[in-house]
Motif scaffolding. Structure first.
Motif: not given
Lengths: 583, 508
Positions: B63-65, B90, B94, B97
């Motif tokens: 999960d990049p977040d 991240s 992604d 982002c």
């Protein structure tokens, strides 16, 4: 934890590492140290790329420079420990070649008599230097910083002034290979933390005065505990001591003594954190001005008013801050007429992540043009101290050498497991277009030299027309870098002397070579804690002729016109009031 | 031939290695989040925040977040290497982002990876074209690279996207200056000074430079006079959001205080201002901010902040209803002597920098007032006494100055700092006997140093107390037999002995 800069370069680094392990070259940071004079050396991924021919050969060991600088750190992180390492060239025995003086520090916790002495090495003329410290009496034992050279007593031989943390020392050259400590009789033992110093004839009375920068008011009692960005105990920023101090100006009284004239001269009004100093006639009024690089504060330009006083015109002249309006952490400074428009330009080198400040003189005021000439990013990742303009390849354009070393530990030392303050030095080539670009291999040497470098002093010690470099390394051995640049162009040198025989510091030499009008000032003090060859060296490129006419403006304002056939590829001695003679 | 064969073999091996490495890389599992080496020594609140962030990542490594948030925690708390590693990860997960690229760009710049920083910020401008700070930040970096045209275009974009954000206008002026288009730069800066709430001192400096280069010397001189200004700030919403990750009070203060200790005043000020936005009457934060301003040389702002503290403390006292609370608040008010001393110091600095006699006198008056207030709060406060002495020095009242220095030197801890001032003044007045006494005291009070005994011996010579000078020289020689000072002192004494003793007729 190792810094991973970003994915792609990290992977590339790994690939290069594997390749290097197979073929034995590349960008392996773990290459075994070379014994080339410094405490560490190696090759880093930053130097990978197209490798040109080396410009310099490290020869300090071969040349016999056995000096080893010590700063006395025992884990307490006393501020002066990270700043020292002075070095200089001067012909103390008047035999026509330049000798080496290396400034030692020692241990701030012990009495200075227990410190190892500064060392004087006599140039034997065959590439070998002999330690003559004991016989010469030049081994001052203060906690040393820098030095200045000049014939203050006008007896024809060059005297020496050593700056210390604590009282500075004046060493009079007796002319017989020995020195006498005349600090008391000359009254020049300023007891602050001295940094760079220069001799100059500011009052144009024919004898050399003395200007000494002081860094901060410091004593072990005011030391603080500081932590760096990785939460390790480390040296503090100078600003946290809140103790900027004043530089000091001594007027030569002509009777072997000096008077402190800081107040009368107006120098005392400015507080600063002086580290580097140069003299220059920035506005071509025939009076010698003084430029001081301050650490973390505005730089100062003391403009000589011609009546024994100075005014700080740094801000107005455009050389106190950079183009973006910021005061930087000025360390070393160099001055030269880079663009050959007749007035001196300035280069100040700064802390890591601060670009160099290149102040181009526009005829009495400066414009900071580091970005325009390509100097904003070349060495910005390093903390630069020693610096100098010189035409190392004699192509007619001035190049730049910068001696680097951190003042706070870096997260991943440049060499894994190595000295966390160590960095490579940088060589930058000048070009006719006015732009500068870094020379590869980095630092101009085959095996990158990585150490905590401070002073860089420049001289043609073997009189072959190539400017060589002496670099002082903190807690290490110095580099002596002999110029071996291939395809060096032609050159011409001028050894400008006062009547008594000492170097004519402050004299301005103007000559026409082809379509170039070259203006140079005789200068020894510049860089950081350094004294360089005062002779004027001019790279000629492909030009086959030297000048036929030379104008000298001496420091007292008198001028002298010399006519003659100045043959290239040799030094010519130009003596006040006398015709020239070729060496 | 042998060389060619060798090269061929080496080349084949190299290609195999490269291929296998690249292949291995594609299949490489996502690494664990980075952990600071000294995490256990961190303050609990920060440690918990980091551990929480790490748990979040470990719970969903793809999960990049989660990586972004942990990166923000690290970045806000100066763990820059760990922060960069998180943002890079991240981005791996992604690549679209923009915020990840934005933070990574700034950290690459800090890590001297200038090209990497430019590449990353350029990516932000592509991904989030409407975000002005990406354009002007990239513009500043291109300006550094000497790419003036590209910088100018980026600043132009920034000003169009955010006409109330001054950064782009500053950038445009700076480009014009570098291009030696002074009149255009002057117009931009003059306009900017009409409205920008930030970096006004900076604008004045730039405009002063422009005027100087245009030959408008006197106008330039006026703008370029004065002390060092406040640090330059280029705030942007994404960077400001990092302060959300500084939640714990003591950590919040310690962190900017550490920054101040490291000389990173601008950064400390920015963080403190952010924290005060949420807690505007926090006296500890205000005090740290005032100190940061003082160290930065922004004495007016420092003064204003200290005064605000005094007002707040007074109001706190008035607001207390019961006696116990009042007593506590009163005691708190007593600590004001520290604030008054700092204000006094500010006024001393202002007076030192001032050239106008009237303004200087006013600063001195205010300085006296605050220092006396500090002394009223704590009569034994050495630094306030020493400061008062410095004000007396300025007024030429040397006897009073000496008296205050003497009080200051009595402080067991801080007193040593004031000995030098006292000795310097006594020597300047040629009050050799008193100077000798002070040097004696100093030489016994702390471990003797060469300079102390050296100075004492010289002073005794000046005072004509040659027997004591000889004793001191002997003491010096005993302590440091090999020091060059031994010989110097003996020569000094010999010279003093050789001087003719003043006769009555001489004195007459």
């Amino acid at each position: 934890m190792r810094v991973i800069r970003h994915g792609s370069s990290w992977r590339c680094g790994m690939v290069m590492l594997m390749l290097a392990m197979i073929v034995g070259s590349g960008c392996d940071k773990s290459v075994a140290p070379q014994s080339s004079g410094g405490t560490q050396s190696g090759t880093s991924e930053l130097s990978a790329g197209d490798q040109g021919d080396p410009w310099f050969e490290p020869i300090s060991e071969k040349a016999g420079l056995s000096f080893n600088h010590v700063n006395g750190n025992d884990g307490e992180y006393l501020m002066p420990e990270i700043m020292g390492g002075g070095a200089g060239w001067f012909d103390f025995d008047n035999d026509g070649d330049l000798d080496v003086y290396l400034v030692q520090s020692g241990d701030l916790r012990q009495d200075r008599s227990l410190n190892p002495p500064n060392q004087l090495y006599r140039n034997e003329g065959d590439g070998v230097f002999i330690d003559v410290t004991d016989s010469s009496g030049a081994g001052d034992q203060g906690y040393g910083m820098g030095l200045a050279m000049g014939d203050y007593d006008s007896d024809g031989d060059v005297d020496l002034y050593v700056t210390n943390v604590g009282p500075n020392t004046m060493l009079r050259n007796n002319g017989d290979g020995t020195f006498t400590d005349v600090t008391l009789t000359t009254g020049t033992g300023n007891a602050d933390w001295g940094a760079s110093a220069v001799f100059l004839d500011y009052d144009a009375d024919g004898d050399l005065d003395l200007f000494c920068t002081n860094y901060i008011y410091w004593s072990p009692e005011v030391e603080r505990t500081c932590f760096n960005s990785i939460d390790d105990p480390d040296y503090c920023s100078p600003l946290i001591y809140e103790a900027p101090t004043r530089d000091v100006l001594y007027r030569n009284e002509g009777d072997g003594s000096f008077a402190v004239v800081s107040k009368e001269a107006g120098i005392q009004v400015e507080m600063g954190t002086g580290l580097g100093v140069v003299t220059l006639d920035f506005n071509d009024d025939g009076l010698i001005d003084i430029y001081v690089a301050n650490d973390g504060m505005r730089n100062v330009l003391w403009v000589n008013q011609g009546d024994g006083t100075f005014l700080n015109e740094g801000l107005l002249a455009g050389c106190a801050i950079d183009q973006d309006g910021r005061a930087k952490a000025g360390m070393g400074v160099s001055v030269a007429d880079v663009d050959e428009d007749g007035d001196p330009d300035l280069l100040v080198v700064n802390l890591d992540n601060e670009s160099d400040s290149f102040y181009r003189n526009q005829g009495g005021h400066f414009i900071e043009e580091a970005a325009l000439v390509g100097l904003t990013t070349v060495s910005r990742m390093f903390t630069r101290f020693g610096v100098g303009f010189a035409d190392f390849d004699n192509d007619g354009s001035l190049d730049i050498y910068q001696a680097n070393g951190k003042v706070m530990k870096q997260e991943g030392p440049y060499i894994p497991g190595g000295n966390p303050y160590a960095e490579p030095n940088v060589l930058v080539r000048g070009s006719a277009s006015g732009r500068f670009e870094e020379v590869s291999p980095r630092g101009g040497v085959t095996d990158e030299l990585i150490d905590v470098s401070r002073a860089a002093a420049f001289a043609d010690f073997d009189n072959d027309g190539g400017i060589d470099i002496l670099v002082a390394n903190l807690n290490g051995s110095p580099y002596l870098l002999r110029n071996i640049a291939i395809d060096r162009g032609g050159w011409i040198g001028f050894d400008v002397r006062e009547l008594a025989g000492g170097p004519a510091l402050g004299a301005k030499v103007i000559c026409q070579i082809g379509d170039r009008t070259i203006v140079r000032e005789v200068r020894s003090g510049s860089s950081y804690l350094a004294a360089s060859d005062p002779r004027i060296h001019i790279g000629l490129g492909n030009a086959s002729d030297g000048p036929t006419s030379i104008t000298i403006r001496w420091s007292d304002g008198t001028t002298q016109q010399l006519e003659g056939d100045y043959i290239p590829n040799r030094y010519h001695t130009l003596r006040r009031g006398v015709g020239d003679s070729a060496n | 031939m042998k060389i060619l064969l060798t090269l061929g073999v080496v080349g084949a091996i190299a290609l195999t290695v490269v291929g296998s490495l690249l292949f291995a890389n594609r299949e490489q599992p996502i690494p664990d989040p980075p952990i600071p080496e000294r995490l256990d020594s961190y303050e609990a609140a920060l440690r918990d925040l980091i551990k929480q962030g790490q748990a979040g990542v470990l719970g969903a490594k793809d999960d990049p977040d989660r990586w972004l948030e942990l990166g923000m925690v690290y970045m806000a708390n100066m763990n820059e290497a760990q922060a960069l590693a998180c943002f890079e990860q991240s981005i791996e997960l992604d690549p679209l982002c923009a915020r990840c690229w934005f933070y990574a760009a700034q950290l690459r710049q800090t890590a001297s990876d200038y090209q990497g920083a430019i590449d990353a910020m350029r990516r932000v401008t592509e991904l989030q074209g409407g975000f002005a700070p990406a354009s002007w930040r990239l513009g500043f970096w291109m300006l550094d690279q000497g790419e003036f045209d590209e910088a100018a275009a980026l600043f132009q974009t920034a000003t169009q996207l955010a006409p109330k954000d001054p950064a782009g206008f500053f950038g445009m002026a700076m480009v014009r200056m570098r291009q030696q288009r002074e009149s255009e730069a002057a117009v931009i800066l003059e306009d900017l000074l009409d409205w920008t709430p930030i970096n006004r001192h900076h604008a004045n400096l730039l405009l002063g430079g422009v005027y100087r280069r245009s030959g408008r010397i006197e106008e330039a001189r006026r703008l370029l006079m004065g002390s060092e200004g406040p640090p330059i700030q280029w705030p942007d919403p994404w960077t400001s959001e990092l302060s959300d990750y500084l939640r714990h009070q003591t950590w919040e203060i310690r962190f900017p205080l550490d920054l101040i200790d490291r000389g990173r005043f601008g950064q400390a000020i920015a963080i403190l201002q952010g924290l005060l936005h949420d807690d505007p009457e926090n006296i500890d934060l205000l005090d740290a901010l005032a100190v940061a301003y003082q160290k930065q040389g922004q004495l007016d702002l420092s003064n204003a902040t200290f005064r605000k503290i005094l007002v707040l403390k007074k109001n706190q006292l008035l607001a207390q209803r019961d006696q116990e609370s009042k007593r506590q608040a009163q005691s708190n008010l007593g600590v004001n002597f520290l604030v008054h001393k700092k204000l006094g110091m500010n006024y001393l600095l202002l007076a030192q920098q001032e050239t106008d006699p009237d303004a200087m006198a006013e600063y001195e008056r205010l300085g006296f007032e605050h220092v006396n207030e500090a002394i009223r709060g704590n009569p034994a406060y050495a630094d306030a006494r020493g400061l008062l002495a410095q004000f007396y020095e300025r007024q030429g009242e040397f006897d009073k100055a000496i008296e205050e220095y003497q009080i200051a030197t009595r402080d067991p801890e801080r007193g040593v700092m004031w000995f030098n001032s006292l000795i310097t003044r006594l020597v300047a007045l040629e009050r050799w006997d008193e100077a000798a006494e002070v040097l004696y005291e100093l030489s016994y009070r702390i471990v003797p140093r060469t300079q102390t005994l050296y100075g004492l011996c010289r002073t005794l010579c000046e005072a004509g107390r040659l027997d004591e000078a000889r004793q001191t020289a002997d003491r010096y020689a005993r302590l440091w037999p090999r020091d060059g000072g031994v010989m110097e002192l003996r020569q000094l004494i010999q010279a003093a002995e050789a001087e003719p003793t003043p006769t009555e007729s001489d004195e007459q």
